[in-house]
Design a protein around this motif. Structure first.
Motif, PDB file in Angstrom:
ATOM      1  N   ASN A 521       2.700   7.499   8.234  1.00 10.52           N
ATOM      2  CA  ASN A 521       1.073   6.151   7.760  1.00 10.52           C
ATOM      3  C   ASN A 521       0.160   6.100   8.569  1.00 10.52           C
ATOM      4  O   ASN A 521       1.045   5.625   9.971  1.00 10.52           O
ATOM      5  CB  ASN A 521       1.907   5.025   7.363  1.00 10.52           C
ATOM      6  N   GLY A 657       2.888   0.503   8.094  1.00  8.73           N
ATOM      7  CA  GLY A 657       1.757  -0.326   7.011  1.00  8.73           C
ATOM      8  C   GLY A 657       2.773  -1.291   6.134  1.00  8.73           C
ATOM      9  O   GLY A 657       2.205  -1.700   5.204  1.00  8.73           O
ATOM     10  N   LEU A 658       4.314  -1.691   6.306  1.00  9.36           N
ATOM     11  CA  LEU A 658       4.380  -2.488   5.714  1.00  9.36           C
ATOM     12  C   LEU A 658       4.493  -3.819   5.900  1.00  9.36           C
ATOM     13  O   LEU A 658       4.450  -5.063   4.927  1.00  9.36           O
ATOM     14  CB  LEU A 658       6.306  -2.477   5.474  1.00  9.36           C
ATOM     15  N   SER A 665       0.551  -5.316   1.041  1.00 12.19           N
ATOM     16  CA  SER A 665       0.855  -4.699   2.164  1.00 12.19           C
ATOM     17  C   SER A 665       2.245  -3.785   1.306  1.00 12.19           C
ATOM     18  O   SER A 665       2.116  -2.299   1.311  1.00 12.19           O
ATOM     19  CB  SER A 665       1.488  -4.837   3.589  1.00 12.19           C
ATOM     20  N   THR A 669       2.457   0.372   0.816  1.00  8.00           N
ATOM     21  CA  THR A 669       3.456   1.186   0.918  1.00  8.00           C
ATOM     22  C   THR A 669       4.343   1.597  -0.377  1.00  8.00           C
ATOM     23  O   THR A 669       4.464   3.261   0.089  1.00  8.00           O
ATOM     24  CB  THR A 669       4.503  -0.102   2.232  1.00  8.00           C
ATOM     25  N   SER A 693      13.314   4.989   7.598  1.00  9.59           N
ATOM     26  CA  SER A 693      13.078   3.478   7.760  1.00  9.59           C
ATOM     27  C   SER A 693      14.000   3.019   9.056  1.00  9.59           C
ATOM     28  O   SER A 693      15.075   2.941   9.064  1.00  9.59           O
ATOM     29  CB  SER A 693      13.039   3.173   6.795  1.00  9.59           C
TER      30      SER A 693
END
Ligand code: ADP
Ligand code: ZN
Ligand code: ZN
Length: 818
Positions: A521, A657-658, A665, A669, A693
């Protein structure tokens, strides 16, 4: 009707019209394009309403009508009004969306000397007047603007006026040259009988005019007129030879208008429709019933615009439904508009429509040359195409008898125009347009916009579900998703960008000669601070949004309230020292992959490598042809492509992006992860997705990995309700830009205070103002940017009170706050 309210082509920040008197010799309708005097100039305008009374006392007269018929239809005039009022643009800006490409023109003033001035007048001139007249006589007819630049010293305008008054020069006004014209191609044909031509050849041969001989011989054999470019290409003759023969009367030249059609160089094998699956059948029967209702002239069900939202995972057969609906619209004598997020990224959707409706599909988008756009626009208006496909602007195509609008991937941000006014959202405009034309609107997505789903829950949209994926005609399962905790990888000593699990899976796919996609991303890279041991992301103590790192000042900043703090050296949660910026680009990923898998062929796909017009298609084609084993890319690879050989998709870092300072946001995501996950295993061999993650427990990541939209929606909508964010409020984003940082901040503060006062004065208790703060992207092209967000049930009353100076822009319903 004696007066017209006209939308004029002049920069205005508010929707307003001007009154003009209609001279008796001009007949006009609503939607007519006109020339009107405005200040010292003539400008273009569109008649919005006719009336018996002017809205001001003193009116000027309309100078001229453009064309004998109105250029906008009645419903387009309505739509133009609605757009300008809803998104706060000028009426003309809204109308311009619907005008033919290249329509906007200006009037140019020319000045020229008269041929034989009398000696008497000449002798009365001052030195300066003579000087200018001399200049003018050298130039002949010249643009006033050009002359002003030539004149050197100032006041040349006054002198020119004096010359005009003395009758030594005349001023004329002419239209700027049309930007596009129909494209004409010259065709050659023999102009004399063959016998005659043969005699000419004999005599030309004696003169050794070989080129002319060649050309004549060629034309004797050609039964039909043949185009000049083709002749040149096949014979290599010069245009000199063509001209000479034409002059001698041996051949004729004819200018023929040709169409510029961007789909012309491609052919599509016609494909028959599939037999629908049970789910498709159920969805389809509801749409088809509604279309039939409207065709019978009955009002739409529930008396609201007929909007369907198809929630169907990737590969569930939505496109098949769109094509059914299009076929039905056509059989009812109607026409169709299909919107896709971005033409370059959706060639498969386009070719499927083109194959289902051979020669009945027009492609309309902004990358076409102006000439191509113009030709297609004309043909659409003539009713030449059943289906028009394009990006958001195609919504304004002059498609007659509109019966169906399809909006694929309705959650995509490209449907919002935010660079320039009118800053409209194509979904909302499509709803309005469907209502005005009694058309059916179908929205489709695997991950509907939370706002759209909310409308469906409330019954404003009719929800249709396609929960199953179809593959080779049979229902297949969604790929399995594994979430890897990067914190654990780190604590167990793995510092590479690949978790052990991802590295193993890549190796396996390569060994099996299958393809891999690695996704990164790009939005929000290197902008937030996260602890690599516990996953903590630093947030604003006041607003809960994540803080953004600003390299210039080395500060963390809250983009809602401007709170600032220094970057900590240790994590406030677990005291780890590994609190640092995440920032890695596709290029870096490519290097790492090359190091780890030297035998694999790599292909990178991001904005940097896709500047050209066709390179998206080329990259896609190369990957589909298995010229590469691993494709590394950003958002672009998440789109609706069928890639049967891809069995593994790896998400390098799902957290990016989160943590953008934007209430959307998490939604973004989730959407991106769900779309990327949908890429794997579209073929028979099934597929696997590995998501890496530092916060695998985040609901957006959990829901995306379970392919569970409802779970995501439930969590998200309750957060929105709590925070009062859309759909529970409406937002307006005000941005001010200035080259001077201090002035920029001052002006933002001034307007903020003004808004606060107005809001208190109007007792708008449920309106909140966020800001003023520097924008997330603080500087664009040397200009600083500050912003204010208005959050309110309806921000328009507050805004319509406000007259904002140059430099401000207003975005109603912004899709992004960063
Ligand atoms: P979506 O638009 O939801 O991504 P598509 O319409 O592209 O889904 O369908 C996915 C694949 O399944 C396509 O290859 C399509 O040709 C095929 N397909 C769609 N509907 C059917 C059907 N009823 N029977 C067989 N194949 C189908
Ligand atoms: Zn920590
Ligand atoms: Zn804050």
């Amino acid at each position: 009707m004696k007066y017209a309210e006209v939308a004029v082509n002049s920069p205005l920040t508010q929707p307003r019209t001007f009154s003009y008197a209609i001279p008796p010799n001009i007949s006009l309708g609503e939607g007519h394009a006109v020339w009107v005097p405005f200040g010292p100039r003539l400008i273009q305008g569109i008649v919005l309403t006719l009336s018996d009374y002017p809205s001001v006392e003193d009116t000027k007269e309309i100078a001229q009508a453009i064309g004998s018929e109105p250029i906008l239809s009645q419903h387009q005039v309505e739509l133009c009004r609605w757009i300008a009022e809803r998104y706060l643009s000028s009426y003309f800006e809204a109308a311009a969306l619907m005008l033919p490409p290249g329509f906007e023109r200006r009037v140019i003033t020319f000045i020229q000397p008269i041929p034989n001035p009398s000696d008497v007048t000449l002798s009365s001139l001052t030195g300066r007047q003579r000087e200018i007249l001399y200049l003018l006589q050298q130039k002949g007819k010249v643009k006033l603007k050009e002359l002003k630049q030539l004149g050197g010293r100032d006041r040349i305008e006054d002198v020119l006026e004096q010359l005009v008054r003395k009758g030594l020069a005349v001023k004329t006004q002419e239209l700027e040259r049309a930007k596009v014209r129909p494209r004409l191609v010259t065709y050659l044909n023999l102009a004399v009988p063959t016998k005659h031509a043969r005699r000419a050849i004999a005599s030309l041969e004696r003169k050794r005019a070989t080129q002319q001989v060649k050309l004549l011989q060629f034309l004797i054999q050609e039964p039909h007129p043949i185009s000049l470019p083709e002749t040149r290409e096949r014979l290599g003759v010069t245009s000199e030879a063509v001209k000479t023969l034409h002059r001698k009367g041996l051949i004729s030249l004819e200018e023929v208008r040709v169409q510029r059609d961007p789909l012309a160089h491609r052919t599509f094998a016609p494909t028959p429709p599939h037999t629908l699956t049970t789910d498709q059948e159920e969805a389809w029967s509801r749409i088809s019933a509604e279309m039939a209702r409207l065709a019978r002239g009955e009002p739409p069900l529930d008396n609201a615009p007929s909007v369907f939202l198809i929630h169907g995972v990737t590969g569930s057969g939505k496109t098949e439904i769109y094509m059914r609906a299009a076929a039905q619209a056509i059989s009812l004598g109607k026409r169709v508009i299909v919107l896709v997020p971005e033409i370059a990224l959706t060639p498969q959707t386009i070719s499927r429509f083109a194959a289902r409706f051979p020669n009945r599909v027009a492609l309309l988008h902004s990358k076409l040359s102006l000439g191509e756009q113009f030709d297609i626009w004309q043909r659409i208006r003539d009713g030449d195409f059943d289906v028009v496909i394009g990006s958001r602007g195609a919504l304004f195509a002059p498609q007659p008898d509109l019966g169906l609008i399809v909006m694929d991937e309705e959650h995509e941000w490209t449907y919002k125009q935010h660079e320039q006014p009118p800053r409209y959202h194509a979904r909302d405009v499509a709803i309005k347009l469907a209502g005005l034309t009694n058309a059916v609107l179908i929205l489709g997505s695997a991950t509907p916009d939370v706002t759209s789903y909310y409308q469906a829950q409330r019954g404003r949209f009719k929800l249709l579900k396609l929960p199953q994926r179809i593959s080779s005609g049979e229902v297949s399962t969604m790929p399995q998703v594994e979430v890897v905790d990067l914190r654990r990888e780190l604590s167990e000593g793995n510092r590479s960008i690949f978790s052990r699990s991802l590295a193993r899976a890549i190796a396996e796919s390569l060994a099996a000669r299958e393809q891999v996609i690695l996704f990164l991303n790009r939005r929000g890279t290197a902008t937030f601070v996260q602890c690599r041991d516990c996953g903590l992301v630093l947030r604003c103590p006041r607003c809960e949004v994540s803080l953004t790192y600003h390299a210039a000042v080395e500060d963390l900043v809250c983009h809602y309230c401007n709170y600032r703090t220094k970057v900590p050296h240790i994590c406030p949660n677990c005291l780890s020292k590994r609190i640092k910026f995440l920032g890695i680009g596709t290029q870096k990923v490519e290097e790492e992959v090359a190091k780890a898998f030297p035998e694999a062929q790599l292909l990178r796909w991001d904005r940097d490598v896709t500047k050209g017009k066709h390179s998206h298609e080329q990259i896609m084609a190369r990957f589909l042809a298995h010229e590469a084993d691993i494709l590394i890319g950003t958002q672009m690879i998440a789109k609706g492509l069928d890639m049967p050989l891809v069995t593994l998709v790896g998400v390098i870092n799902a957290d990016i992006g989160l943590y953008l300072p934007d209430f959307r946001s998490s939604e973004r995501t989730f959407q991106i992860l769900a779309q990327v996950a949908g890429r794997a295993g579209r073929g028979k061999s099934g597929g696997k997705v590995i998501v890496q993650s530092y916060t695998p427990e985040h609901y957006a990541i959990v829901a995306a990995s379970n392919h569970d939209y409802p779970a995501f929606y439930k969590q998200e909508i309750s957060f929105r309700r709590q925070q009062g964010d859309p759909p529970f409020s409406k937002l307006a984003r005000l941005i001010y830009t200035h080259t001077n940082a201090g002035r920029c901040q001052k002006e933002a503060e001034r307007v903020y205070n003004l808004l606060e006062q107005n809001s208190n004065y109007q007792e708008l208790s449920d309106t909140s103002l966020l800001g003023p703060t520097p924008s997330f992207t603080q500087r664009v092209r040397g200009r600083f940017r500050w912003q204010i967000i208005i959050r309110s049930p309806d921000p328009l009353p507050l805004l319509s009170q406000l007259s904002l100076p140059h430099g401000w822009s207003v975005d109603i319903d912004p899709v992004s706050l960063v």
